[in-house]
Scaffold this motif. Structure first.
Motif, PDB file in Angstrom:
ATOM      1  N   GLY A   1       0.834  -1.189   0.000  1.00 60.42           N
ATOM      2  CA  GLY A   1       0.000   0.000   0.000  1.00 60.42           C
ATOM      3  C   GLY A   1       0.869   1.239   0.000  1.00 60.42           C
ATOM      4  O   GLY A   1       2.105   1.151  -0.003  1.00 60.42           O
ATOM      5  N   PRO A   2       0.261   2.420   0.014  1.00 60.44           N
ATOM      6  CA  PRO A   2       1.061   3.649  -0.005  1.00 60.44           C
ATOM      7  C   PRO A   2       1.785   3.870   1.307  1.00 60.44           C
ATOM      8  O   PRO A   2       1.307   3.483   2.376  1.00 60.44           O
ATOM      9  CB  PRO A   2       0.007   4.730  -0.248  1.00 60.44           C
ATOM     10  N   TRP A   3       2.951   4.489   1.210  1.00 64.03           N
ATOM     11  CA  TRP A   3       3.723   4.855   2.398  1.00 64.03           C
ATOM     12  C   TRP A   3       4.646   5.998   2.021  1.00 64.03           C
ATOM     13  O   TRP A   3       5.313   5.937   0.980  1.00 64.03           O
ATOM     14  CB  TRP A   3       4.536   3.673   2.914  1.00 64.03           C
TER      15      TRP A   3
ATOM     16  N   LEU B   1       3.425  -3.246   8.594  1.00 61.99           N
ATOM     17  CA  LEU B   1       4.728  -3.766   8.186  1.00 61.99           C
ATOM     18  C   LEU B   1       5.826  -2.732   8.387  1.00 61.99           C
ATOM     19  O   LEU B   1       6.933  -3.063   8.831  1.00 61.99           O
ATOM     20  CB  LEU B   1       4.677  -4.204   6.724  1.00 61.99           C
ATOM     21  N   GLU B   2       5.529  -1.479   8.054  1.00 60.65           N
ATOM     22  CA  GLU B   2       6.538  -0.433   8.216  1.00 60.65           C
ATOM     23  C   GLU B   2       6.903  -0.244   9.681  1.00 60.65           C
ATOM     24  O   GLU B   2       8.088  -0.127  10.028  1.00 60.65           O
ATOM     25  CB  GLU B   2       6.037   0.887   7.619  1.00 60.65           C
ATOM     26  N   LEU B   3       5.912  -0.230  10.541  1.00 56.05           N
ATOM     27  CA  LEU B   3       6.195  -0.084  11.967  1.00 56.05           C
ATOM     28  C   LEU B   3       6.903  -1.323  12.518  1.00 56.05           C
ATOM     29  O   LEU B   3       7.854  -1.224  13.286  1.00 56.05           O
ATOM     30  CB  LEU B   3       4.892   0.173  12.734  1.00 56.05           C
ATOM     31  N   GLY B   4       6.421  -2.507  12.094  1.00 54.69           N
ATOM     32  CA  GLY B   4       7.011  -3.742  12.588  1.00 54.69           C
ATOM     33  C   GLY B   4       8.452  -3.932  12.155  1.00 54.69           C
ATOM     34  O   GLY B   4       9.310  -4.320  12.960  1.00 54.69           O
TER      35      GLY B   4
ATOM     36  N   ALA C   1      18.925   6.939  -1.131  1.00 53.36           N
ATOM     37  CA  ALA C   1      19.669   5.702  -0.913  1.00 53.36           C
ATOM     38  C   ALA C   1      19.103   4.531  -1.710  1.00 53.36           C
ATOM     39  O   ALA C   1      19.734   3.472  -1.806  1.00 53.36           O
ATOM     40  CB  ALA C   1      19.654   5.344   0.575  1.00 53.36           C
ATOM     41  N   GLY C   2      17.917   4.703  -2.286  1.00 54.27           N
ATOM     42  CA  GLY C   2      17.292   3.623  -3.044  1.00 54.27           C
ATOM     43  C   GLY C   2      16.725   2.530  -2.175  1.00 54.27           C
ATOM     44  O   GLY C   2      16.594   1.373  -2.613  1.00 54.27           O
ATOM     45  N   THR C   3      16.332   2.859  -0.937  1.00 55.41           N
ATOM     46  CA  THR C   3      15.836   1.850  -0.004  1.00 55.41           C
ATOM     47  C   THR C   3      14.339   1.939   0.251  1.00 55.41           C
ATOM     48  O   THR C   3      13.810   1.140   1.029  1.00 55.41           O
ATOM     49  CB  THR C   3      16.576   1.959   1.342  1.00 55.41           C
ATOM     50  N   HIS C   4      13.655   2.889  -0.385  1.00 55.28           N
ATOM     51  CA  HIS C   4      12.206   2.998  -0.205  1.00 55.28           C
ATOM     52  C   HIS C   4      11.498   2.056  -1.162  1.00 55.28           C
ATOM     53  O   HIS C   4      11.757   2.069  -2.368  1.00 55.28           O
ATOM     54  CB  HIS C   4      11.740   4.434  -0.468  1.00 55.28           C
ATOM     55  N   HIS C   5      10.616   1.217  -0.629  1.00 56.08           N
ATOM     56  CA  HIS C   5       9.826   0.332  -1.473  1.00 56.08           C
ATOM     57  C   HIS C   5       8.618   1.095  -2.021  1.00 56.08           C
ATOM     58  O   HIS C   5       7.782   1.576  -1.262  1.00 56.08           O
ATOM     59  CB  HIS C   5       9.344  -0.892  -0.694  1.00 56.08           C
TER      60      HIS C   5
END
Length: 326
Positions: free
Chosen positions: A185-187, A270-273, A196-200
């Motif tokens: 989903g959006p984030w 998922l982002e928080l976890g 850094a190229g680490t954002h999904h």
């Protein structure tokens, strides 16, 4: 004459499995790594002596990607792959009787996020971002030197399953009733993570991101098949010919452990976890759709071609090994 196998970076799940399998069939197994190994990183002369006359070199070295992609971890993930591969090349070049074949670990993550079609060695498209940059640098270092006496194969491995693999924590989630699909989903992205190229970036919804995998037995089986087929070099995808998706995979895990229900995890969960667990959502949200074109066309027969059978086997093996529910 006793077969001599040299394993570099053999302390992890895959390396331990390969070492045990080769020793069980009577091979001499030597290791390159940190403390406790037959030769240590930084001792190129010692590594050269170990490789002299060896039959095969398998390099699995590299810091685990199951971590948070901050600057220090990113630097170590890259260094631990590129510098070890470079040192092994220097050692192979210095041998008078170098190994006939060198298998170097790579990753199927090198391909783009794929929802439209599978990625093969001949038609796959290289992706973008930090993980892809690491993979391309790794393979570039591997193939750069001129090593005329040693055939080289880069193993683009999908997620490897077995007792001790990434499947084990998924089994734990399933038993706790949390074994539903991981939903994209959006984030929001920070500038630092974009740079850094680490954002999904948001992809397939509903847990439909593709899940490509291979059983650890078929990692060994593929290596042995490739050893016999001396005409094959370059990059080879190590993945089951039957990928699935995240929703289906989690359902298979739930059934294997006997849990009829599983709560899904949305993107914000998922982002928080993953922030708490110090890992990254990319590991479960990137759509990895990979097919082993070269293995299949060459006639390799997979020991574990189907996910439901593979997962059931891992659950049963783990129960037998540690008792109880596993």
């Amino acid at each position: 004459m006793t077969e001599h196998v040299v394993l570099a970076g053999a302390s992890g799940f895959i390396g331990q499995h390969l070492a045990a399998a080769y020793r069980a069939r009577g091979a001499r197994v030597s290791t390159v790594g940190r403390s406790g190994s037959d030769a240590s990183w930084g001792d190129t002369a010692g590594i050269t002596a170990l490789l002299e006359g060896a039959d095969v070199l398998v390099n699995l070295a590299g810091k685990s990607v199951d971590c948070r992609y901050g600057p220090e971890n990113r630097a170590e993930i890259l260094r631990s792959r590129v510098e070890t591969t470079r040192e092994l090349a220097e050692a192979v070049l210095a041998c008078t009787a170098p190994p006939a074949v060198w298998f170097n670990s790579s990753t199927a993550t090198i391909y783009r996020h794929a929802e439209d079609r599978p990625m093969t060695e001949s038609t796959g498209q290289i992706g973008t971002g930090f993980s892809v940059d690491v993979a391309t640098a790794w393979e570039r270092e591997f193939f750069a030197p001129d090593l005329p006496a040693t055939r080289r194969v880069a193993l683009r491995m999908a997620i490897v399953l077995g007792d001790g693999s990434a499947l084990v924590p998924l089994m734990g989630l399933a038993r706790a009733g949390l074994g539903g699909p991981q939903l994209d989903g959006p984030w929001p992205a920070t500038r630092a993570r974009l740079a850094a190229g680490t954002h999904h970036r948001e992809g397939a919804g509903g847990g439909r991101q593709k899940f490509s995998w291979i059983h650890v037995d078929d990692v060994l089986g593929s290596i042995e098949w490739l050893r016999e087929h001396e005409e094959v070099d370059g990059v080879v995808n190590l993945s089951s010919p039957n990928p699935t998706d995240n929703r289906t995979m989690m359902g298979i895990v739930r059934r294997a452990v006997g849990m009829p229900v599983g709560l899904p995890a949305t993107r914000w969960m998922l982002e928080l976890g993953t922030a708490v667990l110090r890992t990254e959502t990319e590991l479960v949200l990137k759509s990895r759709w990979v097919l082993p074109e070269r293995l299949v066309e060459g006639g390799y027969e997979f020991t574990h071609p189907h996910l439901d059978e593979a997962v059931k086997g891992v659950v049963a093996e783990r129960r037998q090994r540690i008792g109880g529910r596993g």
